[in-house]
Structures are given as structure tokens and as C-alpha cells.
Design a protein around this motif. Structure first.
Motif, mmCIF file in Angstrom:
data_model
loop_
_atom_site.group_PDB
_atom_site.id
_atom_site.type_symbol
_atom_site.label_atom_id
_atom_site.label_comp_id
_atom_site.label_asym_id
_atom_site.label_seq_id
_atom_site.Cartn_x
_atom_site.Cartn_y
_atom_site.Cartn_z
ATOM 1 N N LEU A 454 0.829 -1.204 0.000
ATOM 2 C CA LEU A 454 0.000 0.000 0.000
ATOM 3 C C LEU A 454 0.865 1.256 0.000
ATOM 4 O O LEU A 454 0.550 2.244 -0.684
ATOM 5 N N GLU A 455 1.949 1.245 0.733
ATOM 6 C CA GLU A 455 2.830 2.415 0.787
ATOM 7 C C GLU A 455 3.528 2.656 -0.546
ATOM 8 O O GLU A 455 3.708 3.795 -0.974
ATOM 9 N N VAL A 456 3.917 1.580 -1.218
ATOM 10 C CA VAL A 456 4.585 1.728 -2.518
ATOM 11 C C VAL A 456 3.621 2.282 -3.563
ATOM 12 O O VAL A 456 3.984 3.128 -4.396
ATOM 13 N N ALA A 457 2.364 1.841 -3.529
ATOM 14 C CA ALA A 457 1.403 2.192 -4.584
ATOM 15 C C ALA A 457 0.668 3.498 -4.335
ATOM 16 O O ALA A 457 0.139 4.086 -5.280
ATOM 17 N N ARG A 458 0.634 3.975 -3.111
ATOM 18 C CA ARG A 458 -0.210 5.115 -2.760
ATOM 19 C C ARG A 458 0.044 6.314 -3.677
ATOM 20 O O ARG A 458 1.163 6.794 -3.817
ATOM 21 N N GLY A 459 -1.034 6.774 -4.317
ATOM 22 C CA GLY A 459 -0.949 7.960 -5.148
ATOM 23 C C GLY A 459 -0.247 7.750 -6.484
ATOM 24 O O GLY A 459 -0.119 8.695 -7.271
ATOM 25 N N ARG A 460 0.188 6.528 -6.763
ATOM 26 C CA ARG A 460 0.936 6.278 -7.997
ATOM 27 C C ARG A 460 0.191 5.354 -8.962
ATOM 28 O O ARG A 460 0.313 5.492 -10.168
ATOM 29 N N ILE A 461 -0.561 4.405 -8.430
ATOM 30 C CA ILE A 461 -1.298 3.465 -9.269
ATOM 31 C C ILE A 461 -2.433 2.871 -8.452
ATOM 32 O O ILE A 461 -2.315 2.696 -7.228
ATOM 33 N N LEU A 462 -3.555 2.586 -9.107
ATOM 34 C CA LEU A 462 -4.665 1.913 -8.439
ATOM 35 C C LEU A 462 -4.320 0.440 -8.240
ATOM 36 O O LEU A 462 -3.599 -0.152 -9.045
ATOM 37 N N LEU A 463 -4.856 -0.143 -7.185
ATOM 38 C CA LEU A 463 -4.596 -1.554 -6.904
ATOM 39 C C LEU A 463 -5.869 -2.376 -7.063
ATOM 40 O O LEU A 463 -6.945 -1.979 -6.624
ATOM 41 N N ASN A 464 -5.723 -3.514 -7.710
ATOM 42 C CA ASN A 464 -6.749 -4.548 -7.736
ATOM 43 C C ASN A 464 -6.254 -5.620 -6.770
ATOM 44 O O ASN A 464 -5.355 -6.400 -7.087
ATOM 45 N N ILE A 465 -6.827 -5.643 -5.569
ATOM 46 C CA ILE A 465 -6.358 -6.524 -4.505
ATOM 47 C C ILE A 465 -7.181 -7.811 -4.538
ATOM 48 O O ILE A 465 -8.340 -7.846 -4.122
ATOM 49 N N GLU A 466 -6.577 -8.875 -5.080
ATOM 50 C CA GLU A 466 -7.287 -10.145 -5.172
ATOM 51 C C GLU A 466 -7.003 -10.987 -3.932
ATOM 52 O O GLU A 466 -5.848 -11.270 -3.597
ATOM 53 N N LEU A 467 -8.057 -11.415 -3.267
ATOM 54 C CA LEU A 467 -7.940 -12.228 -2.067
ATOM 55 C C LEU A 467 -7.915 -13.707 -2.457
ATOM 56 O O LEU A 467 -8.820 -14.202 -3.120
ATOM 57 N N LYS A 468 -6.860 -14.402 -2.043
ATOM 58 C CA LYS A 468 -6.698 -15.826 -2.337
ATOM 59 C C LYS A 468 -6.944 -16.628 -1.051
ATOM 60 O O LYS A 468 -6.514 -16.210 0.035
ATOM 61 N N PHE A 469 -7.565 -17.787 -1.203
ATOM 62 C CA PHE A 469 -7.950 -18.575 -0.024
ATOM 63 C C PHE A 469 -7.376 -19.983 -0.093
ATOM 64 O O PHE A 469 -7.289 -20.574 -1.181
ATOM 65 N N HIS A 470 -6.976 -20.513 1.067
ATOM 66 C CA HIS A 470 -6.473 -21.884 1.150
ATOM 67 C C HIS A 470 -7.260 -22.729 2.139
ATOM 68 O O HIS A 470 -6.957 -23.911 2.327
#
Length: 612
Positions: A454-470
Motif C-alpha cells: 500500500l505504501e509503494v502504490a499510494r498515489g501512484r497506481i490503483l490496486l486490484n487486490i485479489e484475495l486468495k484462499f487456502h
């Protein structure tokens, strides 16, 4: 013997179609109208009602397997199979009656044929039920065997590892699956052939469904081999009929529109007329192929059955058909003109709705994963440099609850270690090299937490946060929601997952965040899902699907495309974002398309709608 019999059957069937095509055409129009107004809405509603009995509006991805093997799912699968058979058989049933009438030098009107068909629907459903039950019973042992093969050879591997690294176990299991598949084709194929004539037997001789099956077995047993060639030819004609229209129209369209001046005043009427001609040709070819199939089936049955005592008696009103066909033939130009006018009107309405704005969002799949290790800070930085709008990243929970950027459920592929995500803590894995698998120059890469990303991307690119489950998570969704809220990331991300229930839970915890449902396949009503985005595979991303999603204000993201031709094709289908491992190629495609004139863009979009 088989060749001469085939030639005889096909020749007689063609003469039947030529003789009674007016009645066949009118019946086809009547039946299509009946289907659109009554049959399809009723069967669709009933199918969705069955799905809703499971407690869901739509079922997708891996949940489909659990659903199919549940009591409700078995009912849905059987209902869908029977309904499909009934719709196909009902379209053919009226044409069979018309063809049998002409074979006895009689005439059956389209209205009478439709009445026969409507009253035979309960019998068609019972016959379909017998077919489906028998096929499912023969499939059951094969499915059980495939489950055992999966459990023995593949269950211990992450599914993505299997298909990217292809260990020996995958090849062994694949060979066994192939053998089981061959067995299914042989066993169910023999049953299909034995019962191939059950529909005409039931309709022609007014037999009960079970008696029709017995009659088919008897007839096929006597001359089964003679059926193979005409059935193959008729089936090939049916399967190839769309190509009969699309190939010549593709060639003609390319020739016409590449030489037409790019002026909207010329392009728009030419496009509407061309699309109208295409729709008319497709409808005409589709009708004649189905009519010919029906005539072949009618001739086959009458040749194979023993003549009955009433063979020469009238089954329908005794009216000669040849003169009727000739009378209709004189009106054929007017009928064709009317059909063309309707098709042109429809084409004009479609062309009117086409949006020539083709700007879409570039989604970097796991970052710029073609030139850097997937799900790494390097891949994120490179995606930003290459002009991506969104960075799609995978997140999974470790055994101590830490949320890290990682796709697989184990470390075999990215770290060469067999440990599974839920078996280790972040302290154990934070020093592992997760970049050398891609290239030695990335040996410094380490696993990153959600907070780091989140800190790397903030204000620079939108994130598509995919949740993976096990399956071993502990407050995973709650922790993701807390982390995103604390980071004030509502405007900078969308949360996606293959797990629809997980998305619902996240939405309850963070209702102001955007969510996206990832769909590889679905049952039910995906447009009714509570999601802002539908992330779908290329097979699902048809022009109709995209338009339906837009009508309910859902955005459509398609995955995963890496070549310019495919990217252009799906841009023309109207998707809102394309996911790619190579953002540079997609950025170049979009730059080139911005230089196209509105007329050229309209042509591309129309081609995707009508010919794709």
C-alpha cells in the motif's frame, strides 16, 4: 452399400425441403416466436429458481463443483439437460411432421405442425428425462474414477503450480483422465446411437417414450452402420453452418470497408446495409440447415422402419404440396425483401448504440509480470513506468495471520520449498529468496506484506487486490478490511476474489469500498451479483455479455491478454479494462487506436458485434 444409402437419403431429404420449404419456414418463424415469448422465459425462470434454492443468485468458479454434486445441483443439471433437449427436439418436431406429410403427398400447415409440437412437449420432456438419466448413470462411475485420480495424483499440489511447472504427476493424471474420457465417449456414444431414432419413433408412430427407445434400439440394431455416414454429414453441416456465412462475409467486409472512404456519411449506411445482409444470410442458412437435418432424420426413420398397415392412409389433410411450394416460390422475393428490411432495421438500431470511445484501463497482471517477478515490488514499479492504470496483485494469509503478496498456496514455484502458506509464519519466510525463480538478478526479492505494498502504490497506481484462499484463514477478510480502512485506501483500490461469499463478507465490513467478482464460469444470474466489477475470462466476454453488464452499471474487466490482436478484439467488444502481463503492448495498441477516425473505429466495433 452405406455410400449409396447415404446418397439416397440425402437426395430425398433435399427434395423434401425443396417441396415443403414454405411450410417449414413459416413453422420455424412460429416456433421461434413461441420460444421467445413462452418457452425460453419459462425455462430460464425455472432454472434460476432452482439455483436460488441453494441460497445464491449466482454460483461461480470452484463453487460450481460443490453445487453440481449437491441435491439441488443434481436437480439443476438434470433440468438444464432435459430443457435443452426439449428446445432442440421441439424445433425439429414440427419439421418432422411436415416432412412426413410431404413424403405421403400430403400437406401439413405450419399452424398444425406448431399445435402438434406444443401438445407433444410433455412427451418430449419425458423422453428427454429418460435420455438424461441413462447418460448420467453411465457417467457416474467415470466421474467417481476421475475424482479418485485427482485425489491420488494432484490433490497435494497448488493448481497454478501444476499448470505452470507441469510435474510428472500431472502427465500421469492427464493420461488417466484421457483414458476415462475415451471410455465416456465409447459408452455414452453407443447409447446415443442406439437411441438416435427415439424422437421420430415417438412422433411418427405415437409411441410412449419408453416404447420409442425400444423401437430405436430395434431399428438401429438392424441397420445401425448405414446410419453413420448420413448422420456424420448432417452433423458436420450443422456445425459448419456458421462458417458458411461468417467466412465469406468477413472476406467481403474486409474488401469493401478497406476501400471505402472513412467518411461517416458513407460508412454508416454501408455498415447498416452490410449488417442487415449478414443477419438475413445467417438466418436463412440456419433455417435451411435445420430443415435439412429434420428431413434427413424423417427419411432415415421411414426407410428403417417396417411399413405399417396404415402407411398409405392419410395422416393429415390430403393436399398436394408441389403446387403450394411453387405458389410460395413466386412470393419468395417479397418474403426475402421483408426479412431484409427487418434485419436492416435491427442492424440500424444496434449500430446506433455502438460507442466509438475505445479508451480502456490497463491492468498489469500481478504487476508487469513479463519482465519482473510476479507479485513483487519490482513488478509494481515497472507497471507504473509502463503506463498501467491498475496493478492486479494477489494476497494470501500466512499461518501467523500476516497478509502477504503471493499467488500460490505453497512455496514450490517461487521459492523451491514445499511448505504451505498456512504452515509458516512471516518470520520464517521473510528471508526467503522469491525472485531467483524468475531470474538470478532478482535474488534480492523478498515476500512483501499488504502494508508494504500500500505504501509503494499510494498515489501512484490503483490496486486490484485479489484475495486468495487456502481454507485455513483466521479473520483474513476482517484484517484486510481493517488494513485498507486504516490506510485510507478507499479511492485507490478495488477488492476482488473468486470467492463470492468472501466478497459479500468484505462488503458488509467495508461497504464504501469497490468490489469485483472474478468469474471463470457461472451458473444463475451474474448480473445480479453485488459487485461493481465483473472480472471475466475471454470465453465469457462476448459483446452481449459486456452490454448486459453495462446495462446494470457494472464494469467488465477481461483476463489475461498478451497479444495485440486479442487486445484489439476485446477493446472492440466494449470491455472497460484488459488485464495483461505486458502493459507496454496494450499501451501501444491504445496509442495506435487513438489515431483512428470515428468511422474506422465504428467499423471495428461493428465487426466485433456482428462477426466475432
Amino acid at each position: 452399400m452405406s455410400f449409396s444409402f447415404t446418397r439416397q437419403i440425402l437426395g430425398e431429404a433435399w427434395r423434401d425441403v425443396r417441396t415443403c420449404w414454405p411450410s417449414l419456414l413459416i413453422y420455424n418463424l412460429f416456433f421461434q416466436l413461441f420460444s421467445v415469448i413462452i418457452l425460453l422465459p419459462v425455462t430460464t425462470w425455472m432454472g434460476q429458481w432452482v439455483v436460488r434454492r441453494s441460497g445464491a443468485t449466482a454460483i461461480s468458479n470452484t463453487a460450481i463443483i460443490s453445487f453440481i454434486f449437491s441435491p439441488v445441483g443434481i436437480v439443476w443439471a438434470a433440468f438444464t439437460a432435459v430443457t435443452t433437449l426439449v428446445l432442440i427436439w421441439a424445433a425439429v418436431a414440427g419439421m418432422l411432421h411436415i416432412c412426413w406429410a410431404v413424403q405421403q403427398n400430403q400437406r401439413l400447415s405450419a399452424t398444425e405442425a406448431l399445435i402438434y409440437t406444443v401438445f407433444s412437449i410433455p412427451s418430449l420432456a419425458r423422453l428427454g428425462g429418460l435420455h438424461v438419466r441413462a447418460h448420467l448413470l453411465r457417467l457416474a462411475p467415470a466421474i467417481a474414477l476421475m475424482v479418485v485420480i485427482y485425489a491420488v495424483f494432484l490433490a497435494g499440489y497448488d493448481i497454478y503450480y501444476l499448470f505452470t511447472q507441469r510435474p510428472p504427476a500431472l502427465w500421469v493424471a492427464g493420461a488417466l483422465f484421457a483414458l476415462v474420457g475415451i471410455g465416456i465417449i465409447i459408452v455414452n456414444g453407443r447409447l446415443f446411437l442406439k437411441w438416435f431414432l427415439s424422437l421420430p419413433a415417438m412422433l411418427h408412430d405415437s409411441l410412449a417414450p419408453r416404447d420409442a427407445l425400444s423401437r430405436s434400439v430395434t431399428l438401429i440394431g438392424a441397420r445401425g452402420r448405414s446410419l453413420v455416414l448420413p448422420v456424420i454429414i448432417a452433423t458436420a453441416l450443422l456445425i459448419g453452418s456458421p462458417l458458411m456465412v461468417s467466412i465469406p462475409f468477413n472476406a467481403a467486409g474486409t474488401l469493401i470497408f478497406t476501400n471505402l472512404p472513412e467518411k461517416m456519411a458513407l460508412v454508416l449506411p454501408a455498415l447498416v446495409m452490410f449488417a442487415g445482409l449478414y443477419i438475413t444470410a445467417a438466418a436463412a442458412v440456419g433455417f435451411f440447415v435445420v430443415a435439412f437435418e429434420s428431413a434427413v432424420l424423417a427419411r432415415l426413420y421411414r426407410h428403417l422402419r417396417q411399413p405399417g398397415p396404415d402407411e398409405t392412409t392419410t395422416r393429415h389433410a390430403a393436399v398436394a404440396t408441389e403446387t403450394t411450394a411453387q405458389r410460395f416460390s413466386r412470393g419468395a422475393p417479397a418474403l426475402l425483401a421483408a426479412g431484409l428490411c427487418i434485419a436492416v432495421g435491427y442492424a440500424a438500431s444496434v449500430v446506433n448504440t455502438i460507442d466509438v470511445d475505445t479508451d480502456i484501463l490497463i491492468t498489469a497482471h500481478r504487476g508487469s509480470s513479463l519482465r519482473a517477478p510476479e507479485n513483487s515490488i519490482a513488478a509494481i514499479e515497472l507497471a507504473i513506468e509502463e503506463g498501467a492504470d491498475i496493478c492486479e496483485l494477489d494476497f494470501i494469509q500466512l499461518g501467523d495471520g500476516t497478509i502477504v503478496m503471493m499467488h500460490d498456496t505453497d512455496f514450490r514455484r517461487i521459492a523451491g520449498r514445499p511448505e504451505r502458506a498456512w504452515e509458516v509464519s512471516y518470520d520464517q519466510v521473510k528471508g526467503w529468496d522469491v525472485g531467483s525463480w524468475f531470474s538470478p538478478e532478482y535474488s534480492f526479492m523478498r515476500l512483501q506484506t499488504l502494508d508494504d505494498v500500500l505504501e509503494v502504490a499510494r498515489g501512484r497506481i490503483l490496486l486490484n487486490i485479489e484475495l486468495k484462499f487456502h481454507g485455513h484463514e483466521r479473520r483474513f477478510i476482517e484484517r484486510v478490511a481493517e488494513t485498507l480502512r486504516n490506510a485510507d485506501f478507499r479511492e485507490h483500490c478495488i477488492v476482488t476474489s473468486l470467492d463470492i461469499d468472501a466478497l459479500k463478507q468484505f462488503s458488509r465490513l467495508a461497504p464504501d469500498f469497490r468490489i469485483g467478482a472474478i468469474l471463470a464460469q457461472s451458473i444463475g444470474s451474474p448480473m445480479r451479483l453485488v459487485a461493481d466489477v465483473l472480472a471475466i475470462n475471454t470465453r465469457m466476454a462476448t459483446t452481449d455479455y459486456v452490454s448486459a453488464a453495462h446495462r446494470v452499471e457494472k464494469r467488465v474487466h477481461v483476463w489475461t491478454l498478451n497479444d495485440p490482436e486479442s487486445m484489439s478484439r476485446f477493446i472492440d467488444r466494449g470491455v472497460d479494462s484488459i488485464m495483461t502481463d505486458d502493459p507496454l503492448i496494450l499501451a501501444e495498441v491504445l496509442r495506435e487506436r487513438r489515431h483512428l477516425s470515428p468511422a474506422a473505429t465504428l467499423l471495428l466495433r461493428a465487426r466485433a458485434y456482428f462477426l466475432d
